[in-house]
Scaffold this active site. Sequence first.
Site, short mmCIF file in Angstrom:
data_model
loop_
_atom_site.label_atom_id
_atom_site.label_comp_id
_atom_site.label_asym_id
_atom_site.label_seq_id
_atom_site.Cartn_x
_atom_site.Cartn_y
_atom_site.Cartn_z
N LYS A 1 31.84 6.75 -47.24
CA LYS A 1 30.80 6.15 -46.40
C LYS A 1 29.62 5.82 -47.30
CE LYS A 1 27.82 7.57 -42.63
NZ LYS A 1 27.61 8.65 -41.67
N GLN B 1 32.38 0.03 -39.88
CA GLN B 1 30.94 0.14 -40.06
C GLN B 1 30.46 1.36 -39.29
OE1 GLN B 1 29.22 -2.27 -41.88
NE2 GLN B 1 27.29 -1.15 -41.68
N ASP C 1 25.89 10.90 -30.97
CA ASP C 1 26.46 9.55 -30.92
C ASP C 1 27.96 9.62 -30.73
OD1 ASP C 1 26.39 6.81 -30.84
OD2 ASP C 1 26.30 6.54 -33.00
N PHE D 1 25.48 4.62 -40.38
CA PHE D 1 24.48 4.35 -41.40
C PHE D 1 24.98 3.45 -42.52
CE2 PHE D 1 22.52 8.21 -39.66
CZ PHE D 1 21.25 7.71 -39.45
#
Length: 842
Positions: free
Chosen positions: A554, A534, A651, A537
């Site tokens: 994705k 996961q 991130d 987004f």
Amino acid sequence: MTLHLCSLLVFFMLQALQSSTINSINASSPLVQNQTLVSGNEIFELGFFTPDGSTKQYIGIWYKNMTPSRVVWVANRDKPLERTDQSASLIIGEDGNLKLLDGQRSTVWSTNVMVKSNYSAALLSDYGNFVLQDRNANIMWESFDEPTDTLLPNMKIGINMKTGKKLNLVSWKGKDDPSFGRFVLGVTSETPSQLFIWNGSSPHWRSGQWEKTKFVGIPAMDNTYYNLQQDNAQGTSYYSNNNHNNSIFGYTFISSEGSLEAVYWVNSWFTYYKAPAPDKPCEIYGICGSFGVCNTSSSPICRCLKGFKPRSEEEWKRGNWTRGCIRELELNCQKSTNKVASMTVEKVMFWKMELMKLPDSADLLITYDAEGCRSWCLENCSCLAYSYVNAIGCMAWSKDLLDTQQFSNGGEDLFIRLVDTSAGVDVDVVADTGSGVPLRTKLIISLSTIFGIILFGAGISVCGLSKWRGKLRKMTISRLFQSMAAAIRSKELPRETAWKEQMKEGDASKLVVYDFDSIRLATDNFDAKNKLGQGGFGPVYKGKLNNGKEIAAKRLSSNSGQGIAEFKNEILLISKLQHRNLVRLLGCCTEGEEKILVYEYLPNKSLDAFLFDSKEKAKLSWAVHFRIIEGVARGLLYLHRDSCLRVIHRDLKVSNILLDEKMNPKISDFGLARMFEGSQVLVNTHKVVGTLGYMSPEYAMGGTFSEKSDVYSFGVLLLEIISSKKNTCLDYPGQHLNLLAYAWHLWCEGRGLELMDAAIVDTFSTSEVMRCIQLGLLCTQDLATDRPNMSAVVLMLNGESDLSQPKKPAYTFQRLQAHEVQSQEGSIRSMNTITITTVEGR
Ligand SMILES: *[C@@H]1O[C@H](CO)[C@@H](O)[C@H](O)[C@H]1NC(C)=O
Ligand SMILES: *[C@@H]1O[C@H](CO)[C@@H](O)[C@H](O)[C@H]1NC(C)=O
Ligand SMILES: *[C@@H]1O[C@H](CO)[C@@H](O)[C@H](O)[C@H]1NC(C)=O
Ligand SMILES: *[C@@H]1O[C@H](CO)[C@@H](O)[C@H](O)[C@H]1NC(C)=O
Ligand SMILES: *[C@@H]1O[C@H](CO)[C@@H](O)[C@H](O)[C@H]1NC(C)=O
Ligand SMILES: *[C@@H]1O[C@H](CO)[C@@H](O)[C@H](O)[C@H]1NC(C)=O
Ligand SMILES: *[C@@H]1O[C@H](CO)[C@@H](O)[C@H](O)[C@H]1NC(C)=O
Ligand SMILES: *[C@@H]1O[C@H](CO)[C@@H](O)[C@H](O)[C@H]1NC(C)=O
């Protein structure tokens, strides 16, 4: 927001060791003095406490494990118990109410509500709400409805005009006295609402008008956690700090000195916003008087608005600005009784002031656009100034302009009505920026910015763009318009919708636009067995295309918040960024709501699958560890410096590092990356996106990020790779709160090698490991300016550059301080379960 990193809280609490905890107060189980009530996940705690220096005791709530902690709610703030009273208790009375009884069993404080049910119990929620409920968990009373001086996340303050009910914060009287102080923080009922601090009945500080994500008077505030919700139909206006999943711990309070302070927990407590701040006199309400304007960095701080002069020159010169300023030239229409007639005679101009905290007492005119706003103000002689703010609308002022301030950035444009003395010149464009930038330069800059946005939206090669914009700056205005026209003629500016074709044409060999069916086929209709993980987004699926090529798709969830613009952003970015340590984007696919990114498939999954798995991690030698660290550093350096754009990842974390078949690391998930111009150092974001444990203090708290926020995440990642432990895991020897604190501790004692995961048994270079640890600590220093940049990091990793000594991070401070306090005091007052001790900030 201003960052006051490392400033320590004034209150400090210590729990007596013998205390026991309960999780419910009911008729058969009262709360006695050596007990505390804890919330389900032990986030909050309630019990008896005595402020340091006080002889009274109170019932209060505080964060349990985040020390030094501060009391965030007090039940009996104006009805204290004597500290010597050893047999007080908090019980459920016969009427079902919560009651605080003193040693003589008389009621000192009570919830005092009508309880219909024959059963009630009091619990403490993980949000810090103390609730009295019946058997069916119906809430009969809650502490969130009776705030003291602190606003917790998910709590609200505000006003309900229909019921007249106000939820205000009232300061403590003093540091050791929770009784009602003189400062009140509340929300005004006007539209748009403002936050106010009142000193008794006079205003002391004002936030400025709320403009959807921030207050006009707090330009740096831009954080989705804050919200002001105004419902004119219901007559309500509530301000809150929403944090429904409890991912951020913190609070906002009004101090006994009258400042609003916002505090967050990121390894330690940080005060990241304080107003009015001692070093910012302009924040004091109306310091420059009517028609005066305040500028923190000028001396004196106050001056009169353009067209105004001090009411009393003498007082003004002495620095007494309270009487403010008056017009140099009266407005004719104000003098005349026949207003309409004189209007036609008088020439009026609007003087534009930029970067302003708009004055208090605005009238909102909802029906006007910017032009309508101006002409309304022009036609109404009582209108002294106007401002059109996109997020608010048209505001006009008919009372004295009070409490304005000029910022160095942020704020809004304010147009002030003046008599036009210049003959025939159109003065409406005159801008008072105070910055001395020549008008022409400013025009070019703003034009090129607009131009740049158009170009980017249209999907022109992002790399070419920055060069082009550099060129733009050097052009004169007329040449700029010429070349714009030429560009449009030569179709250099493709239409917004043309991005897809642009991609096909420009990069056909590299970037493919897949059709949805082929992706669906490749992933077995996105079968769960093909799910790789996961991502930020949405889920990522493994797939096999018709031609046998393996891919990772994705699939962006439609509720991901990633609009088409962000999607394009990601595609454009990633397709341009190519480096051996970055995951390659092969193509994309859109159909209806579906947005899919197609990446190269990496067989070894992500680094966390190795690092945090006891079997898998044994397979990695130190050499591989080091190669991964180096690769990530190079990938990040490329993003920050070597690519044609400066990209911040935002991130970076272990699960975003993928490994190829040779265990080379590749950074993935650029969905969050944002571009920013070479000249800008900090960017304010609308969303704080990132992962707790990797977020630098300044990013997590204020939402500002820079390359140095990535460096921080890299430092955390580096220490995690060496130790095979998660930063946020709470299980470190010696009760260190996190990996960083633990690493610092070992490093200081010269035992750095102990940080290394025991599973790494092969040979390694001691100096290499020590260098990595030192580098990890350098990268995670509290202040962004102390952290090295990525090019320095790469040099240091390879031993081509010396490492400086890392600074002591704030998060270990709390524990050291606890010991210091203990020994200074000799013996802690241990009569009560908790003692509050004042600690000096460092
Ligand atoms: C009262 O609270 C205690 C714990 O605080 C709990 O063990 C007990 O079951 C509760 N009693 C009732 C009737 O809910
Ligand atoms: C403190 O708690 C213990 C049990 O944990 C109890 O026996 C004792 O009486 C309590 N002391 C007071 C003062 O309430
Ligand atoms: C309390 O109310 C419940 C449900 O209304 C009832 O079943 C119970 O018998 C009552 N208990 C007492 C002690 O009155
Ligand atoms: C608050 O008001 C009182 C009385 O008017 C004044 O003495 C005091 O200085 C004020 N405090 C601040 C912080 O302005
Ligand atoms: C917390 O909630 C926000 C908003 O609902 C969400 O974006 C974020 O991912 C959540 N964080 C965690 C750790 O669940
Ligand atoms: C504030 O004052 C300083 C010093 O006089 C000046 O440099 C700056 O431009 C002023 N700022 C504004 C926004 O007027
Ligand atoms: C400032 O001026 C006001 C109004 O004239 C006066 O009342 C006040 O005492 C003055 N304050 C000081 C500090 O001089
Ligand atoms: C002019 O503005 C004042 C104050 O906003 C308002 O009360 C008045 O009705 C306006 N007059 C006209 C003619 O719009």
